[in-house]
Structures are given as C-alpha cells and as structure tokens.
Design a protein around this motif. Structure first.
Motif, PDB file in Angstrom:
ATOM      1  N   GLU A   1       0.838  -1.204   0.000  1.00  0.00           N
ATOM      2  CA  GLU A   1       0.000   0.000   0.000  1.00  0.00           C
ATOM      3  C   GLU A   1       0.874   1.256   0.000  1.00  0.00           C
ATOM      4  OE1 GLU A   1      -3.647   2.198   0.187  1.00  0.00           O
ATOM      5  OE2 GLU A   1      -3.180   0.147  -0.386  1.00  0.00           O
ATOM      6  N   ARG A   2       1.912   1.265   0.818  1.00  0.00           N
ATOM      7  CA  ARG A   2       2.813   2.418   0.897  1.00  0.00           C
ATOM      8  C   ARG A   2       3.516   2.647  -0.444  1.00  0.00           C
ATOM      9  NH1 ARG A   2       7.467   3.926   0.845  1.00  0.00           N
ATOM     10  NH2 ARG A   2       8.491   1.902   0.833  1.00  0.00           N
ATOM     11  N   ILE A   3       3.993   1.565  -1.049  1.00  0.00           N
ATOM     12  CA  ILE A   3       4.699   1.675  -2.331  1.00  0.00           C
ATOM     13  C   ILE A   3       3.759   2.180  -3.426  1.00  0.00           C
ATOM     14  CG2 ILE A   3       5.785   0.330  -4.187  1.00  0.00           C
ATOM     15  CD1 ILE A   3       6.974  -1.457  -1.914  1.00  0.00           C
ATOM     16  N   LEU A   4       2.561   1.608  -3.503  1.00  0.00           N
ATOM     17  CA  LEU A   4       1.628   1.981  -4.567  1.00  0.00           C
ATOM     18  C   LEU A   4       1.167   3.429  -4.458  1.00  0.00           C
ATOM     19  CD1 LEU A   4      -0.619  -1.195  -4.900  1.00  0.00           C
ATOM     20  CD2 LEU A   4       1.187  -0.423  -6.449  1.00  0.00           C
ATOM     21  N   THR A   5       1.080   3.946  -3.244  1.00  0.00           N
ATOM     22  CA  THR A   5       0.547   5.295  -3.051  1.00  0.00           C
ATOM     23  C   THR A   5       1.627   6.295  -2.638  1.00  0.00           C
ATOM     24  OG1 THR A   5      -0.048   4.812  -0.753  1.00  0.00           O
ATOM     25  CG2 THR A   5      -1.741   4.401  -2.436  1.00  0.00           C
ATOM     26  N   ALA A   6       2.879   5.949  -2.834  1.00  0.00           N
ATOM     27  CA  ALA A   6       4.000   6.794  -2.373  1.00  0.00           C
ATOM     28  C   ALA A   6       3.948   8.210  -2.947  1.00  0.00           C
ATOM     29  CB  ALA A   6       5.333   6.130  -2.716  1.00  0.00           C
ATOM     30  N   ARG A   7       3.454   8.365  -4.145  1.00  0.00           N
ATOM     31  CA  ARG A   7       3.433   9.692  -4.769  1.00  0.00           C
ATOM     32  C   ARG A   7       2.137  10.448  -4.499  1.00  0.00           C
ATOM     33  NH1 ARG A   7       5.326   7.808 -10.521  1.00  0.00           N
ATOM     34  NH2 ARG A   7       3.881   9.437 -11.121  1.00  0.00           N
ATOM     35  N   LEU A   8       1.286   9.896  -3.645  1.00  0.00           N
ATOM     36  CA  LEU A   8       0.012  10.533  -3.307  1.00  0.00           C
ATOM     37  C   LEU A   8       0.026  11.021  -1.865  1.00  0.00           C
ATOM     38  CD1 LEU A   8      -2.454   7.850  -4.769  1.00  0.00           C
ATOM     39  CD2 LEU A   8      -1.570   9.895  -5.914  1.00  0.00           C
TER      40      LEU A   8
END
Length: 147
Positions: A119-126
């Motif tokens: 979850e952290r990796i997928l949404t890192a740029r958000l």
C-alpha cells in the motif's frame, strides 16, 4: 503512428487502460513484497476469516466479490495449503463454515506488514487525502452490492 512516448498518453484518457496498468503494477509489487504463493485474494480471505470466523463459503465469496466456482477453487486450495479449515455448517448441512487454522493465523500475521508496505509503495506519490480519494473513486466504479 504514435511514437513510443505518445502511446501511454493517448491511452491515459481511457479509465480501463489505467486500471489495467495499475493492477499490473499491484501484482508486480505484490510478488516482490508479499508472496508468490499467497495471492491478494487469498490474503483478503484470510483477513475476512480473521474478522468473521465461521462464515460460510457463499458469504466469503460475496465478501470477496467472486463467483461460486472461483470461491470453491479458492477455498479448496487454501484448505489444501493448511491455511483454513472447513466444517459442516450447523444451520445448513449443505454448506461449510470456514475458519483460519493456526498456520493461517500465523501467515496472516507475517503477511499483514508486507501488505501494508505494498500500500505504501503503490501510493507513495500521493498525499493521504489523495489516497483516500483514489480508494473512494475506485469503489465508485464497482457495482453496488445487494447486501
């Protein structure tokens, strides 16, 4: 013919293309961070059975939004792998109720922080607000459930 750099931009206007590409990224990150043996759907089943032990196979399928044959295969595979156990439903002898095994509980505990890392990796740029909005918008794309 569009150049290589123009093609993704042209496809970016199609929601389905973006959802497919996001799903491919999710699968790749899942495989590298979580497990090649436990799928995200199996993980979701473990979470559901932790929260609601003793649900029947149909209820689990409804929660996961998968059809009858898919849930039957999923449950059979998870039973074979020792993650869940099924027993006769005391109310409806035609169906099974499902529970996590000790191995399933242990696997869930091991996998949970890895799933949080996905979850952290997928949404890192958000931002946190954008992540919440993304989940809200994706949920809005799904058909309403007849609970």
């Amino acid at each position: 013919m569009p150049t290589r750099n123009e093609a993704p931009e042209a496809l970016a206007k199609f929601t389905g293309s973006l959802v497919r590409r996001a799903q491919q990224r999710h699968v790749a990150v899942w495989l590298s961070e979580v497990s090649a043996e436990i799928t995200s759907v199996q993980y979701a089943a473990l979470e559901i059975l932790q929260r609601a032990p003793g649900v029947n196979q149909r209820q689990l399928g409804d929660e996961l939004d998968v059809d009858r044959s898919t849930i039957a295969d999923l449950v059979a595979r998870m039973v074979r792998n020792g993650l869940i156990e099924r027993s006769d439903d005391p109310v409806d002898k035609r169906s099974y109720v499902l529970f996590l095994t000790a191995a399933g509980k242990k696997q869930l505990a091991v996998l949970r922080p890895r799933v949080e890392e996905v979850e952290r990796i997928l949404t890192a740029r958000l931002t946190a607000r954008e992540s919440a909005e993304l989940r809200r918008l994706l949920a809005a794309l799904l058909p309403e459930r007849a609970d």
